[in-house]
Scaffold this motif. Structure first.
Motif, PDB file in Angstrom:
ATOM      1  N   UNK A   1       0.816  -1.211   0.000  1.00  0.00           N
ATOM      2  CA  UNK A   1       0.000   0.000   0.000  1.00  0.00           C
ATOM      3  C   UNK A   1       0.850   1.261   0.000  1.00  0.00           C
ATOM      4  N   UNK A   2       1.963   1.234   0.741  1.00  0.00           N
ATOM      5  CA  UNK A   2       2.830   2.404   0.848  1.00  0.00           C
ATOM      6  C   UNK A   2       4.160   2.084   0.171  1.00  0.00           C
ATOM      7  N   UNK A   3       4.526   2.877  -0.810  1.00  0.00           N
ATOM      8  CA  UNK A   3       5.712   2.608  -1.618  1.00  0.00           C
ATOM      9  C   UNK A   3       6.934   3.249  -0.975  1.00  0.00           C
ATOM     10  N   UNK A   4       7.629   2.480  -0.144  1.00  0.00           N
ATOM     11  CA  UNK A   4       8.813   2.995   0.540  1.00  0.00           C
ATOM     12  C   UNK A   4      10.106   2.588  -0.159  1.00  0.00           C
ATOM     13  N   UNK A   5      10.014   1.841  -1.247  1.00  0.00           N
ATOM     14  CA  UNK A   5      11.216   1.315  -1.904  1.00  0.00           C
ATOM     15  C   UNK A   5      12.209   2.401  -2.318  1.00  0.00           C
ATOM     16  N   UNK A   6      11.773   3.580  -2.822  1.00  0.00           N
ATOM     17  CA  UNK A   6      12.759   4.587  -3.238  1.00  0.00           C
ATOM     18  C   UNK A   6      13.489   5.275  -2.086  1.00  0.00           C
ATOM     19  N   UNK A   7      13.038   5.074  -0.855  1.00  0.00           N
ATOM     20  CA  UNK A   7      13.651   5.749   0.283  1.00  0.00           C
ATOM     21  C   UNK A   7      14.964   5.078   0.663  1.00  0.00           C
ATOM     22  N   UNK A   8      15.811   5.822   1.377  1.00  0.00           N
ATOM     23  CA  UNK A   8      17.032   5.211   1.890  1.00  0.00           C
ATOM     24  C   UNK A   8      16.628   4.138   2.901  1.00  0.00           C
ATOM     25  N   UNK A   9      17.390   3.064   3.017  1.00  0.00           N
ATOM     26  CA  UNK A   9      16.963   1.928   3.849  1.00  0.00           C
ATOM     27  C   UNK A   9      16.588   2.294   5.276  1.00  0.00           C
ATOM     28  N   UNK A  10      17.361   3.191   5.902  1.00  0.00           N
ATOM     29  CA  UNK A  10      17.098   3.512   7.302  1.00  0.00           C
ATOM     30  C   UNK A  10      15.829   4.330   7.511  1.00  0.00           C
ATOM     31  N   UNK A  11      15.211   4.807   6.428  1.00  0.00           N
ATOM     32  CA  UNK A  11      13.986   5.601   6.546  1.00  0.00           C
ATOM     33  C   UNK A  11      12.724   4.781   6.319  1.00  0.00           C
ATOM     34  N   UNK A  12      12.860   3.592   5.775  1.00  0.00           N
ATOM     35  CA  UNK A  12      11.679   2.863   5.304  1.00  0.00           C
ATOM     36  C   UNK A  12      10.738   2.451   6.431  1.00  0.00           C
ATOM     37  N   UNK A  13      11.272   1.940   7.522  1.00  0.00           N
ATOM     38  CA  UNK A  13      10.403   1.475   8.608  1.00  0.00           C
ATOM     39  C   UNK A  13       9.646   2.637   9.243  1.00  0.00           C
ATOM     40  N   UNK A  14      10.328   3.752   9.467  1.00  0.00           N
ATOM     41  CA  UNK A  14       9.675   4.920  10.066  1.00  0.00           C
ATOM     42  C   UNK A  14       8.601   5.463   9.128  1.00  0.00           C
ATOM     43  N   UNK A  15       8.938   5.588   7.849  1.00  0.00           N
ATOM     44  CA  UNK A  15       7.979   6.114   6.879  1.00  0.00           C
ATOM     45  C   UNK A  15       6.763   5.205   6.758  1.00  0.00           C
ATOM     46  N   UNK A  16       6.992   3.911   6.732  1.00  0.00           N
ATOM     47  CA  UNK A  16       5.894   2.945   6.634  1.00  0.00           C
ATOM     48  C   UNK A  16       4.965   3.062   7.841  1.00  0.00           C
ATOM     49  N   UNK A  17       5.546   3.136   9.030  1.00  0.00           N
ATOM     50  CA  UNK A  17       4.743   3.198  10.252  1.00  0.00           C
ATOM     51  C   UNK A  17       3.939   4.492  10.318  1.00  0.00           C
ATOM     52  N   UNK A  18       4.575   5.614   9.996  1.00  0.00           N
ATOM     53  CA  UNK A  18       3.877   6.896  10.050  1.00  0.00           C
ATOM     54  C   UNK A  18       2.781   6.970   8.996  1.00  0.00           C
ATOM     55  N   UNK A  19       3.081   6.520   7.777  1.00  0.00           N
ATOM     56  CA  UNK A  19       2.082   6.558   6.707  1.00  0.00           C
ATOM     57  C   UNK A  19       0.866   5.713   7.061  1.00  0.00           C
ATOM     58  N   UNK A  20       1.095   4.576   7.677  1.00  0.00           N
ATOM     59  CA  UNK A  20      -0.026   3.713   8.057  1.00  0.00           C
ATOM     60  C   UNK A  20      -0.921   4.402   9.092  1.00  0.00           C
ATOM     61  N   UNK A  21      -0.308   5.110  10.027  1.00  0.00           N
ATOM     62  CA  UNK A  21      -1.090   5.828  11.039  1.00  0.00           C
ATOM     63  C   UNK A  21      -1.912   6.940  10.393  1.00  0.00           C
ATOM     64  N   UNK A  22      -1.288   7.714   9.510  1.00  0.00           N
ATOM     65  CA  UNK A  22      -2.040   8.772   8.825  1.00  0.00           C
ATOM     66  C   UNK A  22      -3.213   8.170   8.049  1.00  0.00           C
ATOM     67  N   UNK A  23      -2.954   7.078   7.348  1.00  0.00           N
ATOM     68  CA  UNK A  23      -4.009   6.451   6.540  1.00  0.00           C
ATOM     69  C   UNK A  23      -5.128   5.910   7.430  1.00  0.00           C
ATOM     70  N   UNK A  24      -4.783   5.275   8.530  1.00  0.00           N
ATOM     71  CA  UNK A  24      -5.801   4.695   9.404  1.00  0.00           C
ATOM     72  C   UNK A  24      -6.749   5.753   9.954  1.00  0.00           C
ATOM     73  N   UNK A  25      -6.221   6.931  10.232  1.00  0.00           N
ATOM     74  CA  UNK A  25      -7.052   7.975  10.821  1.00  0.00           C
ATOM     75  C   UNK A  25      -7.764   8.833   9.770  1.00  0.00           C
ATOM     76  N   UNK A  26      -7.197   8.934   8.575  1.00  0.00           N
ATOM     77  CA  UNK A  26      -7.719   9.889   7.592  1.00  0.00           C
ATOM     78  C   UNK A  26      -8.438   9.218   6.428  1.00  0.00           C
ATOM     79  N   UNK A  27      -8.029   8.050   6.058  1.00  0.00           N
ATOM     80  CA  UNK A  27      -8.632   7.193   5.040  1.00  0.00           C
ATOM     81  C   UNK A  27      -9.243   7.933   3.857  1.00  0.00           C
ATOM     82  N   UNK A  28     -10.575   8.004   3.767  1.00  0.00           N
ATOM     83  CA  UNK A  28     -11.218   8.512   2.555  1.00  0.00           C
ATOM     84  C   UNK A  28     -10.872   9.961   2.236  1.00  0.00           C
TER      85      UNK A  28
END
Length: 252
Positions: A1-28
């Protein structure tokens, strides 16, 4: 769902976690999640760099002030605090809707990535980029006086915050100077801080001062948060900003 592949490796987990939280609360209402900065370009300074998001939302969700309702922001904050942010210092996020996008301008081509959704606003044009660069340098002339005044205060984590704020003043000015100098200004903003820094000649005031500033920042964050190291960051940051202001006066 969240395309973190272009990010530097050390940023992917943080970006994935934050994006999921934003999506869960904001959705539509969530049209897109944009990320930019060192998480994408590289050049992370551990304990200093932030991870930068822009959230594109339907205006129907926002208050008249263009922000999320406070209870919703509080719920998001509760979840964000559970994320292990290392190696970043903090998450920075801004809300934009199609109705308020003109206040911020579009992102720079090639200097951002959509983690989710699509970009609902036009990208910045070259004239817009150059105007932003000029405005950034013009604002910088006020920073040295502000720093001198603030150093009369003490307590809490004030000095640590001033070091952080100096970084947020200096790096955009560096990119702005280079953008005004470069035949292809858009390419400058796609570079990491370190790569961009070395485009400034080491034997010129701008090049000397930005290298010293970078060295002091690394010393402060990677070795010791001492008072002297903090003051060295501020001193070299002011030296660079003054050199940039002097250069800009002749450029204009």
């Amino acid at each position: 769902m969240f395309d973190v592949a272009p990010l530097v490796p050390e940023a992917r987990a943080v970006a994935q976690a934050a994006a999921r939280i934003y999506w869960q609360h904001l959705q539509n209402a969530l049209q897109g999640i944009l990320i930019h900065g060192s998480a994408l370009k590289g050049g992370i300074i551990e304990g200093c760099s932030d991870i930068d998001f822009r959230l594109y939302l339907s205006a129907t969700l926002l208050t008249p002030a263009g922000q999320l309702p406070l209870p919703l922001s509080m719920a998001i904050q509760r979840d964000l605090t559970a994320i292990d942010l290392a190696p970043f210092q903090y998450i920075q996020a801004y809300v934009t809707s199609s109705q308020t996008a003109h206040q911020h301008g579009g992102p720079l081509p090639g200097a951002y990535h959509m983690l989710y959704g699509t970009l609902p606003v036009p990208e910045a044009t070259l004239p817009e980029l150059l105007q932003r660069a000029r405005e950034t340098i013009e604002r910088a002339q006020h920073v040295p006086a502000r720093v001198a005044a603030e150093l009369l205060e003490a307590g809490g984590n004030r000095l640590q915050l001033r070091v952080r704020y100096m970084c947020t003043d200096v790096w955009p000015v560096m990119y702005s100077v280079l953008a005004l100098q470069a035949p292809q200004p858009l390419e400058i903003w796609r570079l990491s801080k370190q790569s961009a820094m070395y485009l400034l000649p080491a034997n010129a005031p701008l090049g000397r001062s930005i290298r010293r500033f970078s060295q002091c920042v690394h010393t402060y964050y990677e070795q010791s948060h001492s008072t002297e190291n903090a003051l060295a960051v501020l001193e070299q940051g002011v030296a660079f900003l003054e050199a940039a202001t002097h250069w800009y006066a002749s450029y204009r």
